[in-house]
Design an enzyme around this catalytic site. Sequence first.
Site, mmCIF file in Angstrom:
data_model
loop_
_atom_site.group_PDB
_atom_site.id
_atom_site.type_symbol
_atom_site.label_atom_id
_atom_site.label_comp_id
_atom_site.label_asym_id
_atom_site.label_seq_id
_atom_site.Cartn_x
_atom_site.Cartn_y
_atom_site.Cartn_z
ATOM 1 N N ASP A 103 -28.093 -4.776 -58.743
ATOM 2 C CA ASP A 103 -28.775 -6.063 -58.916
ATOM 3 C C ASP A 103 -27.772 -7.160 -59.234
ATOM 4 O O ASP A 103 -26.695 -6.894 -59.779
ATOM 5 C CB ASP A 103 -29.722 -6.015 -60.129
ATOM 6 C CG ASP A 103 -30.781 -4.967 -59.975
ATOM 7 O OD1 ASP A 103 -31.105 -4.616 -58.841
ATOM 8 O OD2 ASP A 103 -31.274 -4.506 -61.021
HETATM 9 N N1 URA Z 1 -31.102 0.254 -61.467
HETATM 10 C C1 URA Z 1 -31.352 -1.034 -61.727
HETATM 11 O O1 URA Z 1 -32.348 -1.354 -62.355
HETATM 12 N N2 URA Z 1 -30.483 -1.942 -61.308
HETATM 13 C C2 URA Z 1 -29.363 -1.662 -60.624
HETATM 14 O O2 URA Z 1 -28.597 -2.554 -60.259
HETATM 15 C C3 URA Z 1 -29.109 -0.311 -60.346
HETATM 16 C C4 URA Z 1 -30.003 0.638 -60.784
#
Ligand code: URA
Length: 245
Positions: free
Chosen positions: A102
């Site tokens: 993310d």
């Molecule tokens: N899980 C999440 O919530 N975000 C990420 O970036 C990777 C795994």
Amino acid sequence: MERLQKVIANAGIASRRKAEQMILDGKVKVNGELVTELGVKVSDSDHVEVEGVELTKEIKRYFLFYKPRGVVSAVTDDKGRRVVTDFFVDIPERLYPVGRLDYETSGLLLMTNDGEFANLLMHPRHNIEKRYIARVKGIPEKDKLQKLAYGVVIDGRKTAKAKVKMRSFDKVKQKAIVEVVIHEGRNRQVRKMFESIGHPVQKLSREAYAFLDLRGLNAGERRELSHHEVRQLKSLAKFGQNPHV
Ligand code: URA
């Protein structure tokens, strides 16, 4: 194996759509044979010729990148935010991320121009372990962490078993640091898992991907993987275990 039009497009000759047209127009040969239909797949060992000129193959590159927070795991962003490829402008090959983290998540992200490698690692069947460190709001009770470990329902489907460990907690500030190891890669999975037990994530970082970790790197830095590491990752994805680790 990759689709012929993709291989032509990746070599920088034409867009994928134009490459398809070139195939249909009889301008493309594979191993000396004319190919005029779409859907043919080729591998690295095949010789592809476009209008009589052999494609020069891009060498394959594999990087371990420490993605900082506030960077998009993509090659472009329509909102003009920083993207992971901004950290590779000195590399001539067209790299892209293997999966994604993310925008607000930092940590280990692999970057490559090897589509087969990327697909292999991203395939859900291939059970690559990823270790995350989450700072969460409040201090989750043991039974709630156990719930995460057994699986919780997010987006209507139960998560696979996970390894979950409390690393530390702060009673005064009411927050905890929890380590989670998962092998799925669902959208915002770790954040949604913690939301489901009532302890939203405040900060998230991926510390490890299979046997790789971030040792020696600061956010925004990268290193090229060794041939050995690339082979280990491939064998891990294909055979589910690593004979060398
Ligand atoms: N899980 C999440 O919530 N975000 C990420 O970036 C990777 C795994």
